[in-house]
Design an enzyme around this catalytic site. Structure first.
Site, PDB file in Angstrom:
ATOM      1  N   HIS A  98       0.827  -1.216   0.000  1.00 37.62           N
ATOM      2  CA  HIS A  98       0.000   0.000   0.000  1.00 37.62           C
ATOM      3  C   HIS A  98       0.862   1.268   0.000  1.00 37.62           C
ATOM      4  O   HIS A  98       0.509   2.268   0.616  1.00 37.62           O
ATOM      5  CB  HIS A  98      -0.937   0.026   1.205  1.00 37.62           C
ATOM      6  CG  HIS A  98      -1.949  -1.078   1.222  1.00 37.62           C
ATOM      7  ND1 HIS A  98      -3.246  -0.930   0.767  1.00 37.62           N
ATOM      8  CD2 HIS A  98      -1.859  -2.360   1.649  1.00 37.62           C
ATOM      9  CE1 HIS A  98      -3.909  -2.073   0.921  1.00 37.62           C
ATOM     10  NE2 HIS A  98      -3.093  -2.957   1.458  1.00 37.62           N
ATOM     11  N   ASN A 171     -10.383  -2.655   2.545  1.00 33.69           N
ATOM     12  CA  ASN A 171     -10.064  -2.662   1.116  1.00 33.69           C
ATOM     13  C   ASN A 171     -11.323  -2.378   0.305  1.00 33.69           C
ATOM     14  O   ASN A 171     -12.430  -2.344   0.856  1.00 33.69           O
ATOM     15  CB  ASN A 171      -9.500  -4.022   0.707  1.00 33.69           C
ATOM     16  CG  ASN A 171      -8.025  -4.183   1.066  1.00 33.69           C
ATOM     17  OD1 ASN A 171      -7.317  -3.212   1.305  1.00 33.69           O
ATOM     18  ND2 ASN A 171      -7.578  -5.426   1.105  1.00 33.69           N
ATOM     19  N   HIS A 362      -3.633   1.074  11.924  1.00 36.44           N
ATOM     20  CA  HIS A 362      -3.409  -0.216  12.601  1.00 36.44           C
ATOM     21  C   HIS A 362      -4.775  -0.858  12.839  1.00 36.44           C
ATOM     22  O   HIS A 362      -5.628  -0.275  13.519  1.00 36.44           O
ATOM     23  CB  HIS A 362      -2.678   0.034  13.920  1.00 36.44           C
ATOM     24  CG  HIS A 362      -2.494  -1.183  14.767  1.00 36.44           C
ATOM     25  ND1 HIS A 362      -2.490  -2.460  14.254  1.00 36.44           N
ATOM     26  CD2 HIS A 362      -2.301  -1.322  16.112  1.00 36.44           C
ATOM     27  CE1 HIS A 362      -2.314  -3.321  15.246  1.00 36.44           C
ATOM     28  NE2 HIS A 362      -2.199  -2.657  16.375  1.00 36.44           N
TER      29      HIS A 362
HETATM   30  C1  HEM Z   1      -8.138  -8.351   4.960  1.00 32.19           C
HETATM   31  C2  HEM Z   1      -6.885  -8.244   4.789  1.00 32.19           C
HETATM   32  C3  HEM Z   1      -6.158  -6.940   4.716  1.00 32.19           C
HETATM   33  C4  HEM Z   1      -6.615  -5.678   4.456  1.00 32.19           C
HETATM   34  C5  HEM Z   1      -8.031  -5.251   4.200  1.00 32.19           C
HETATM   35  C6  HEM Z   1      -5.491  -4.789   4.511  1.00 32.19           C
HETATM   36  C7  HEM Z   1      -5.558  -3.423   4.318  1.00 32.19           C
HETATM   37  C8  HEM Z   1      -4.494  -2.578   4.379  1.00 32.19           C
HETATM   38  C9  HEM Z   1      -4.520  -1.180   4.065  1.00 32.19           C
HETATM   39  C10 HEM Z   1      -5.732  -0.404   3.666  1.00 32.19           C
HETATM   40  C11 HEM Z   1      -3.266  -0.694   4.216  1.00 32.19           C
HETATM   41  C12 HEM Z   1      -2.813   0.719   3.922  1.00 32.19           C
HETATM   42  C13 HEM Z   1      -2.962   1.594   5.092  1.00 32.19           C
HETATM   43  C14 HEM Z   1      -2.598   2.989   4.708  1.00 32.19           C
HETATM   44  O1  HEM Z   1      -3.317   3.597   3.887  1.00 32.19           O
HETATM   45  O2  HEM Z   1      -1.598   3.498   5.227  1.00 32.19           O
HETATM   46  C15 HEM Z   1      -2.448  -1.788   4.632  1.00 32.19           C
HETATM   47  C16 HEM Z   1      -1.115  -1.685   4.902  1.00 32.19           C
HETATM   48  C17 HEM Z   1      -0.404  -2.713   5.403  1.00 32.19           C
HETATM   49  N1  HEM Z   1      -0.838  -3.990   5.642  1.00 32.19           N
HETATM   50 FE1  HEM Z   1      -2.598  -4.740   5.289  1.00 32.19          FE
HETATM   51  N2  HEM Z   1      -4.379  -5.512   4.803  1.00 32.19           N
HETATM   52  C18 HEM Z   1      -4.754  -6.830   4.955  1.00 32.19           C
HETATM   53  C19 HEM Z   1      -3.975  -7.876   5.311  1.00 32.19           C
HETATM   54  C20 HEM Z   1      -2.753  -7.735   5.840  1.00 32.19           C
HETATM   55  C21 HEM Z   1      -2.022  -8.760   6.489  1.00 32.19           C
HETATM   56  C22 HEM Z   1      -2.511 -10.177   6.698  1.00 32.19           C
HETATM   57  C23 HEM Z   1      -0.852  -8.227   6.873  1.00 32.19           C
HETATM   58  C24 HEM Z   1       0.284  -8.853   7.607  1.00 32.19           C
HETATM   59  C25 HEM Z   1       0.220  -9.963   8.281  1.00 32.19           C
HETATM   60  C26 HEM Z   1      -0.842  -6.841   6.458  1.00 32.19           C
HETATM   61  C27 HEM Z   1       0.191  -5.966   6.633  1.00 32.19           C
HETATM   62  C28 HEM Z   1       0.194  -4.679   6.207  1.00 32.19           C
HETATM   63  C29 HEM Z   1       1.333  -3.804   6.318  1.00 32.19           C
HETATM   64  C30 HEM Z   1       2.686  -4.177   6.915  1.00 32.19           C
HETATM   65  C31 HEM Z   1       0.957  -2.572   5.818  1.00 32.19           C
HETATM   66  C32 HEM Z   1       1.803  -1.318   5.700  1.00 32.19           C
HETATM   67  C33 HEM Z   1       1.368  -0.413   6.811  1.00 32.19           C
HETATM   68  C34 HEM Z   1       2.127   0.862   6.866  1.00 32.19           C
HETATM   69  O3  HEM Z   1       3.344   0.848   6.682  1.00 32.19           O
HETATM   70  O4  HEM Z   1       1.482   1.898   7.123  1.00 32.19           O
HETATM   71  N3  HEM Z   1      -2.024  -6.578   5.845  1.00 32.19           N
HETATM   72  N4  HEM Z   1      -3.215  -2.924   4.716  1.00 32.19           N
END
Ligand code: HEM
Length: 729
Positions: A98, A171, A362
């Site tokens: 993202h 999402n 988070h």
């Molecule tokens: C339903 C499943 C998931 C959804 C809907 C989702 C949604 C998102 C969204 C919207 C962001 C961006 C946030 C922003 O705008 O700054 C993001 C970032 C991220 N997601 Fe997920 N994600 C999912 C699953 C996962 C899983 C399973 C992991 C790890 C085990 C993960 C790890 C991360 C990480 C590390 C970031 C970067 C965050 C940052 O640096 O700000 N995500 N996710």
């Protein structure tokens, strides 16, 4: 669970903590502007006199300090060193996923008191406006990649509630690729550019992604979404949003219910088509962020309604799928989506880095009344986001203006890199007497203290997936069954496009014979025809891997009949607000027609842009100058939703213009409404539109009739059933 009193804890939104908040007058804070006021503590207007970071005024910022006119630069030049070292450190690590995003401020307001469902105050007080910051993103590409990649879009909402921060990190698709967070690094490594050559950028159309998913049948449902037009939103404002996981709502009485969160766009769900998206990626890679920014600047505020699907605890097991499985939706036909409030984005960020880049979401930031379930993907996210923020933004990320809550923060966490809070006193531990026992625990009875839902857990420690997670194909089939003919066509074409980019015959074979054949025969056959990948019969000696059903997913025979009409976007909209219409003209353009088109579009809050061969002005048929909004070379058809060709003496000239002919042909191929007024039809005749008809969204007429027809066609958005084979691309 003990009953908790709400009134004891009611507090106005106010900042009283030791964080940089001393200047806020608590009593005058207005909920809607509370976060703006809070951020204002850190915003700086451009000043007059330039100074260094230590406040010393600078006399010359353009010449470094040298020994002699042509001599070497001196170490002593503290200004040069400060300016350059700060510049050298401007970047923070981009998000691992993202990374590419755009964001805006806004408000959320609930329509009615939902205290029967939850004690979360933002959902119980209809008079309360809760400030929000919302970031939209693509998943796979890096920060500088295109907005219009075929990808999932992040839809992350930070609510600055008076009980603390709630982040709904969702999402634009309601399911996910995997069922367990432990697979997330594998999924992301597979979809990101391949590690040996860092190719391709922001695209899943490559071997490693399809290799991984062909071995991960639980991804089948999500693949259907990603190969559908949902992965190509027209704008952020025309996307749905989903919390994906099943969460819990807890009311004052301690009663829990399962909930799925939805965002329903007021402008409807609208998409681009693939060829258009690819071309926009070159012509305007900022297409979505530009649309978001510009629409807010002109007062066309993107809006969504918050929807809830509520499931009573006793109904947990009444579905054919597991509520904890994030690869499943609850069809809206089974549990209707109740629309309970509105989100409005009404202010652009002042500074992209300070706000959009440093915002740290988070999934584990919740407020009392909202709680988690044991969805194993969600559980892993609860760990991952805090960890990634510590790395990306640092241990004091929560202190940054965009991340800090509006209500006070008192605890014994101290120090670490870039601490801005100056905690007074000698006590930084609990329990203590020297500090009067403060800060102390909030009694459980207080409604604004978070108490985890006391779910009973009794299980063995095992690394096993529940059998109830093993049906990987029924909902993929349901998605396919729910699509209209053209939506199915787009899905098949998308699979074919991606698989035709895959070099490994083995991977291609497995995608076909372990995923597609298990979803729908028609899909497998269409993709087979476009890729040359053979559908191998079960037991084919050349391909010893089993075809349907896969080892991990027994097919339910009734799945073939499943359908959820709510999933299709083949529905007319009821507004064309914010849609962009190209008006083709030139010197001698019919003045009355131009005015009528502009006025009618403005009345609908749509944007008409006059395009001519050159920028500046053209002279209309009445001899008056007309401002040109864009010169033709800067105005590709792909950035518009529709096109109007005007009459007048300009019409004949357009028929000689290769770029005008290309514009129209391309708009036609992309299914866009086309209106030709008066002599404007000459350009249609010069194109190869294959006997275009009104029912195909091509309107030829005089004045008002043609404009009305155009607006009706815009409500349809696109006309994807057109025959385009003979129209030049
Ligand atoms: C339903 C499943 C998931 C959804 C809907 C989702 C949604 C998102 C969204 C919207 C962001 C961006 C946030 C922003 O705008 O700054 C993001 C970032 C991220 N997601 Fe997920 N994600 C999912 C699953 C996962 C899983 C399973 C992991 C790890 C085990 C993960 C790890 C991360 C990480 C590390 C970031 C970067 C965050 C940052 O640096 O700000 N995500 N996710």
């Amino acid at each position: 669970m003990p009953k908790r009193s709400r009134d004891a804890a009611r507090r106005p939104i106010a900042r009283t903590s030791g964080q940089s908040a001393s200047a806020i007058d608590k009593t005058s804070l207005n909920a809607e502007t509370a976060k703006t006021t809070d951020l204002a503590l850190n915003t700086v207007e451009p000043g007059e006199a330039m100074s260094g970071n230590q406040g010393v005024k600078i006399s010359d910022d353009q010449n470094s300090l040298k020994a002699g006119l042509r001599g070497p630069t001196l170490m002593e030049d503290f200004h040069l060193r400060e300016k350059i070292t700060h510049f050298d450190h401007e970047r923070i690590p981009e998000r691992v996923v993202h990374a590419r995003g755009a964001a805006a401020h806004g408000v959320f307001q609930v329509y009615e008191d939902l205290s029967d469902l939850t004690m979360a105050r933002l959902l119980t007080d209809p008079s309360q406006l809760t400030p929000v910051f919302v970031r939209f993103s693509t998943v796979a590409g890096s920060r500088g990649s295109t907005d219009c990649a075929r990808d999932v879009r992040g839809f992350a909402v930070k609510f600055y509630t008076d009980e603390g921060i709630w982040d709904l990190v969702g999402n634009n698709m309601p399911v996910f690729f995997i069922q367990d967070a432990i697979k997330f690094p594998d999924l992301i490594h597979a979809v990101k550019p391949e590690p040996n050559n860092e190719i391709p950028q922001a695209a899943s159309a490559h071997d490693t992604f399809w290799d991984f998913v062909s071995l991960t049948p639980e991804s089948a449902h999500m693949l259907m979404w990603v190969m559908s037009d949902r992965a190509l939103p027209r704008s952020f404002a025309t996307m749905e949003g989903f919390g994906v996981h099943t969460f819990r709502l807890i009311n004052d009485a301690g009663e829990a219910r399962f909930v799925k969160f939805h965002w329903k766009p007021i402008k409807g769900v609208k998409s681009l088509v693939w060829d258009e998206a690819q071309k926009i990626s070159g012509k305007d890679p900022d297409f979505h962020r530009r649309d978001l920014f510009e629409s807010i600047e002109r007062g066309d505020y993107p809006e969504w309604e918050l929807g809830l699907q509520i499931v009573e605890e006793e109904d947990e097991f009444k579905f054919s799928f597991d509520l904890l499985d994030p690869t499943k939706i609850i069809p809206e036909e089974l549990v209707p989506v109740r629309r309970v409030g509105k989100l409005t984005l009404n202010r652009n960020a002042d500074n992209f880095f300070a706000e959009t880049e440093q915002v740290a979401f988070h999934a584990g930031h919740v407020v009392p009344g909202i709680d988690f379930t044991n969805d194993p993907l969600l559980q892993g996210r609860l760990f991952s986001y805090i960890d990634t923020q510590l790395r990306r933004v640092g241990p004091n990320f929560a202190e940054l203006p965009i991340n800090r809550p509006l209500n006070p923060v008192y605890n014994n966490q101290r120090d670490a890199m870039a601490r801005t809070v100056i905690n007074k006193g000698r006590v930084s531990y609990f329990p203590n007497r020297l500090g009067g026992g403060c800060p102390m625990h909030s009694p459980e009875q207080e409604a604004d203290a978070f108490v985890s839902y006391a779910e009973t857990i009794d299980g063995a420690k095992i690394r096993t997936r529940s059998e109830s997670f093993s049906d990987h194909f029924s909902q993929a089939t349901q998605f396919w069954n729910s699509m209209s003919d053209w939506e199915q066509e787009h899905i098949a074409e998308a699979f074919a496009f991606e698989l035709n980019q895959v070099e490994s015959e083995e991977v291609r074979h497995h995608v076909m014979n372990e995923l597609l054949v298990n979803i729908a025969d028609a899909l497998a056959e269409a993709v087979s025809a476009q890729t040359g990948i053979k559908i191998a019969p079960v037991g084919d000696p050349e391909h010893p891997t089993p075809s349907a059903p896969t080892a991990s997913g027994p097919l339910r025979p009734e799945a073939k009949e499943l359908s959820s009409p709510a999933l299709s976007q083949d529905k007319p909209g009821d507004t064309i607000k914010g849609r962009k219409i190209a008006i083709l003209g030139g010197d001698g353009v019919d003045a009355e027609q131009l005015k009528a088109v502009r006025d009618s579009l403005m009345a609908q809050e749509a944007l008409g842009e006059l395009i001519a061969a050159h920028a500046g002005t053209i002279t209309d048929s009445a001899g008056k100058p007309q401002k040109v909004n864009r010169a033709a070379p800067n105005a590709p058809s792909v950035i518009y939703d529709a096109v109007v060709v005007l009459g007048g003496s300009s019409a004949e000239a357009l028929t000689k213009s290769g770029s005008a002919i290309h514009f129209l042909n391309e708009a036609y191929r992309h299914g866009k409404p086309i209106a030709a007024i008066g002599d404007g039809s000459l350009l249609l005749d010069a194109c190869s539109l294959g006997g275009a008809k009104v029912q195909d969204g091509v309107i030829v007429g005089e004045g008002a009739n043609a404009i009305e027809g155009l607006i009706a066609a815009l409500l349809q958005h696109r006309f994807p059933r057109r025959l385009i084979a003979s129209v030049p691309a």
